[in-house]
Design a protein around this motif. Structure first.
Motif, PDB file in Angstrom:
ATOM      1  N   PRO A   1      35.133  40.655  43.549  1.00 20.18           N
ATOM      2  CA  PRO A   1      34.710  41.744  42.553  1.00 20.18           C
ATOM      3  C   PRO A   1      36.216  41.871  41.581  1.00 20.18           C
ATOM      4  CG  PRO A   1      33.855  42.544  44.563  1.00 20.18           C
ATOM      5  CD  PRO A   1      34.797  41.272  44.914  1.00 20.18           C
ATOM      6  N   VAL A   2      35.975  41.678  40.362  1.00 19.95           N
ATOM      7  CA  VAL A   2      36.972  42.056  39.425  1.00 19.95           C
ATOM      8  C   VAL A   2      37.565  43.299  39.582  1.00 19.95           C
ATOM      9  CG1 VAL A   2      37.613  42.328  36.986  1.00 19.95           C
ATOM     10  CG2 VAL A   2      36.046  40.459  37.598  1.00 19.95           C
ATOM     11  N   ALA A   3      36.727  44.292  39.979  1.00 20.36           N
ATOM     12  CA  ALA A   3      37.464  45.760  40.225  1.00 20.36           C
ATOM     13  C   ALA A   3      38.386  45.677  41.298  1.00 20.36           C
ATOM     14  CB  ALA A   3      36.014  46.530  40.302  1.00 20.36           C
ATOM     15  N   ASP A   4      38.169  44.863  42.285  1.00 19.34           N
ATOM     16  CA  ASP A   4      38.991  44.925  43.416  1.00 19.34           C
ATOM     17  C   ASP A   4      40.369  44.092  43.533  1.00 19.34           C
ATOM     18  OD1 ASP A   4      36.847  46.024  44.857  1.00 19.34           O
ATOM     19  OD2 ASP A   4      36.527  44.287  46.086  1.00 19.34           O
ATOM     20  N   VAL A   5      40.515  43.374  42.188  1.00 16.04           N
ATOM     21  CA  VAL A   5      41.602  42.823  42.170  1.00 16.04           C
ATOM     22  C   VAL A   5      42.459  42.799  40.721  1.00 16.04           C
ATOM     23  CG1 VAL A   5      41.144  40.922  43.873  1.00 16.04           C
ATOM     24  CG2 VAL A   5      40.516  40.505  41.382  1.00 16.04           C
ATOM     25  N   VAL A   6      41.713  43.600  39.925  1.00 16.67           N
ATOM     26  CA  VAL A   6      42.378  43.691  38.564  1.00 16.67           C
ATOM     27  C   VAL A   6      43.763  44.161  38.650  1.00 16.67           C
ATOM     28  CG1 VAL A   6      41.465  45.626  38.083  1.00 16.67           C
ATOM     29  CG2 VAL A   6      42.090  44.472  36.085  1.00 16.67           C
ATOM     30  N   GLY A   7      44.159  45.061  39.373  1.00 16.71           N
ATOM     31  CA  GLY A   7      45.401  45.766  39.576  1.00 16.71           C
ATOM     32  C   GLY A   7      46.385  44.943  39.817  1.00 16.71           C
ATOM     33  N   GLN A   8      46.129  43.735  40.369  1.00 12.97           N
ATOM     34  CA  GLN A   8      47.139  42.691  40.650  1.00 12.97           C
ATOM     35  C   GLN A   8      47.434  41.839  39.251  1.00 12.97           C
ATOM     36  OE1 GLN A   8      45.405  39.885  43.512  1.00 12.97           O
ATOM     37  NE2 GLN A   8      44.725  41.532  44.785  1.00 12.97           N
TER      38      GLN A   8
ATOM     39  N   GLN B   1      32.674  39.527  38.589  1.00 13.77           N
ATOM     40  CA  GLN B   1      33.242  38.693  39.633  1.00 13.77           C
ATOM     41  C   GLN B   1      34.277  37.771  38.985  1.00 13.77           C
ATOM     42  OE1 GLN B   1      31.188  37.985  43.764  1.00 13.77           O
ATOM     43  NE2 GLN B   1      29.991  37.070  41.913  1.00 13.77           N
ATOM     44  N   VAL B   2      35.202  37.369  39.704  1.00 15.67           N
ATOM     45  CA  VAL B   2      36.075  36.171  39.324  1.00 15.67           C
ATOM     46  C   VAL B   2      36.095  35.190  40.659  1.00 15.67           C
ATOM     47  CG1 VAL B   2      38.274  37.634  40.013  1.00 15.67           C
ATOM     48  CG2 VAL B   2      38.463  35.624  38.645  1.00 15.67           C
ATOM     49  N   HIS B   3      36.222  33.848  40.229  1.00 14.43           N
ATOM     50  CA  HIS B   3      36.329  33.136  41.259  1.00 14.43           C
ATOM     51  C   HIS B   3      37.940  32.465  41.306  1.00 14.43           C
ATOM     52  CE1 HIS B   3      32.114  32.046  42.091  1.00 14.43           C
ATOM     53  NE2 HIS B   3      31.876  32.733  40.930  1.00 14.43           N
ATOM     54  N   ARG B   4      38.371  32.660  42.414  1.00 12.75           N
ATOM     55  CA  ARG B   4      39.947  32.226  42.625  1.00 12.75           C
ATOM     56  C   ARG B   4      40.037  31.268  43.585  1.00 12.75           C
ATOM     57  NH1 ARG B   4      43.370  37.709  43.111  1.00 12.75           N
ATOM     58  NH2 ARG B   4      42.080  37.707  45.228  1.00 12.75           N
ATOM     59  N   SER B   5      40.509  30.019  43.552  1.00 13.68           N
ATOM     60  CA  SER B   5      41.136  29.160  44.459  1.00 13.68           C
ATOM     61  C   SER B   5      42.201  29.420  45.224  1.00 13.68           C
ATOM     62  CB  SER B   5      41.160  27.808  43.932  1.00 13.68           C
ATOM     63  OG  SER B   5      39.774  27.409  43.274  1.00 13.68           O
ATOM     64  N   ALA B   6      42.098  28.901  46.468  1.00 12.90           N
ATOM     65  CA  ALA B   6      43.462  29.290  47.517  1.00 12.90           C
ATOM     66  C   ALA B   6      44.635  28.312  46.600  1.00 12.90           C
ATOM     67  CB  ALA B   6      43.253  28.814  48.829  1.00 12.90           C
TER      68      ALA B   6
END
Length: 341
Positions: free
Chosen positions: A22-29, A44-49
Motif C-alpha cells: 500500500p502506498v500509504a504504508d511506505v510513502v513516508g520513506q 498500491q505500488v509494486h517494488r522489486s527487491a
C-alpha cells in the motif's frame, strides 16, 4: 486513411510485477509531503527487491508470453525491449542480454529507450521491421520499468508513483486478433532536459568518491517556466492537446473516430492528469485504465501493454473493439497505437 502496410496481431501476454505494498504504508520513506502523494490517488505500488533487475523482470514476463503462445524462443525473429529507466549497466545492451537469456538465438534484438512512450512506439518498430524483413514472422515485445532508486525517487521526482514491472507480448505476422492498425508519434525537443541526469554521461563523467547524483525533478521543470503557474498550466494543457492530435492522426489512419474507441489506455498518471487527458479526448474517465492505474501504479513503458492485457483478461473488451494505447513521456514524446480486438 489507408490499410496498414503490414498485418500483425498479438497472440499472448505475460507479466512480472514487483511486490505490491500500500502506498500509504511506505510513502513516508520517499517524501515528507505525504498528503500530496496520497492525493495522486494511487492505492498500491509494486517494488522489486534490490537484487531484481530490469532484465530479470523482462525475462519472467517474456517466458510467460512465450509459454502462453507455445512458442520456442528460437523461433522468435525479432525481440524488442522497451525501457523507461536505466538498465542494470552502462555500455551494455539489455535487449541482446535478454535474447541470450531466453535462448532467442535467431532473433534480431532492438533496445528502445524513449521513456514512457517506448511501449507504445514498439508497435511501430515491429511494423517497420516486418515491412522491411519479409522473412520475419514472429516478434517478442517486452516493455519494462525498474526504478533506479539511486537516481530517481519513485514518489517524488514526478507527480506519479512509479512501480516496477514488465509486460511481454508475442506478435505474429498475419494474426487476425488484436491486430495492429496504426501508430503515430510526435516529439518536441525543447523539453529534452527536464529530467536529465547531469552527471554520468560523456559530458560530465562520474568522479571518484562522488555522491550519487539525482535526476532533475519537477522543480527543475518549474524553473524552466520561471516558476510561473500560468505558464506551467499552459504547458500542461499543451501536453494534453498534443496527445489528442497524435491520437486523431492514428485514428484517421485506422479509419476510426476517437468517440468510437472502446477504450483509451493512457499513461497510468495521477488521477487529476488522467481525468484531464480523458476530457481532452472527449471520453469519460471510466473508458480509460484509471482503476488499473490506481491499483498498480505507473509501470512506465509497460502501462499500455499492461492495461490492454488486464482489460482482455477481465472480459472488458469484445471482438471488433478498437483500443487506443496513448502515451507521453520525457523527451518530450507523444505516441498512440490503435489495436483492433
Amino acid at each position: 486513411m489507408g490499410r496498414a502496410i503490414v498485418s500483425f496481431g498479438l497472440v499472448s501476454f505475460g507479466e512480472a510485477l514487483g511486490d505490491p505494498v500500500p502506498v500509504a504504508d511506505v510513502v513516508g520513506q520517499y517524501t515528507d509531503d505525504v498528503n500530496r502523494v496520497l492525493g495522486y490517488g494511487y492505492r498500491q505500488v509494486h517494488r522489486s527487491a534490490p537484487e531484481i533487475g530490469l532484465t530479470d523482470l523482462a525475462e519472467r514476463a517474456a517466458r510467460q508470453a512465450l509459454d502462453a503462445a507455445t512458442l520456442p524462443a528460437a523461433q522468435v525473429d525479432l525481440l524488442v525491449l522497451a525501457t523507461t529507466d536505466l538498465t542494470e549497466y552502462l555500455y551494455w545492451d539489455a535487449a541482446a542480454d535478454l535474447a541470450h537469456r531466453l535462448g532467442a538465438v535467431n532473433a534480431e534484438a532492438v533496445l528502445l529507450t524513449q521513456a514512457c512512450t517506448t511501449g507504445v512506439l514498439s508497435f511501430d518498430t515491429v511494423a517497420g521491421k516486418f515491412a522491411t524483413h519479409p522473412r520475419y514472422a514472429t516478434a517478442l515485445v517486452v516493455a519494462a520499468n525498474r526504478t533506479c532508486e539511486a537516481y530517481w525517487n519513485r514518489m517524488d521526482t514526478q507527480p506519479m508513483v512509479f512501480s516496477d514491472g514488465a509486460v511481454a507480448t508475442v506478435a505474429r505476422r498475419g494474426h487476425s486478433r488484436l491486430r495492429w492498425l496504426a501508430t503515430e508519434a510526435a516529439t518536441d525537443g525543447r523539453y529534452a532536459a527536464f529530467h536529465r541526469l547531469d552527471v554520468g554521461g560523456a559530458a560530465a563523467p562520474f568522479g571518484p568518491g562522488a555522491e550519487p547524483p539525482a535526476v532533475r525533478d519537477v522543480w527543475n521543470v518549474m524553473e524552466f517556466f520561471d516558476y510561473d503557474a500560468e505558464q506551467f498550466e499552459q504547458f500542461a494543457r499543451d501536453l494534453d492537446e498534443r496527445a489528442v492530435r497524435v491520437t486523431e492522426r492514428a485514428c484517421e489512419r485506422a479509419d476510426v473516430k476517437v468517440a468510437d474507441l472502446a477504450r483509451l489506455v493512457l499513461v497510468s498518471d495521477n488521477e487529476r492528469s488522467m481525468a484531464s487527458l480523458a476530457q481532452a479526448h472527449g471520453v469519460p474517465l471510466a473508458r480509460t485504465n484509471r482503476e488499473l492505474a490506481a491499483e498498480h501504479g505507473h509501470l512506465g513503458a509497460a502501462d499500455q501493454l499492461f492495461g490492454l492485457s488486464r482489460l482482455l483478461a477481465a472480459g472488458e473488451l469484445r471482438e471488433g473493439d478498437r483500443v487506443a494505447l496513448i502515451s507521453l513521456g520525457r523527451g518530450m514524446h507523444w505516441a498512440c497505437t490503435i489495436v483492433e480486438v
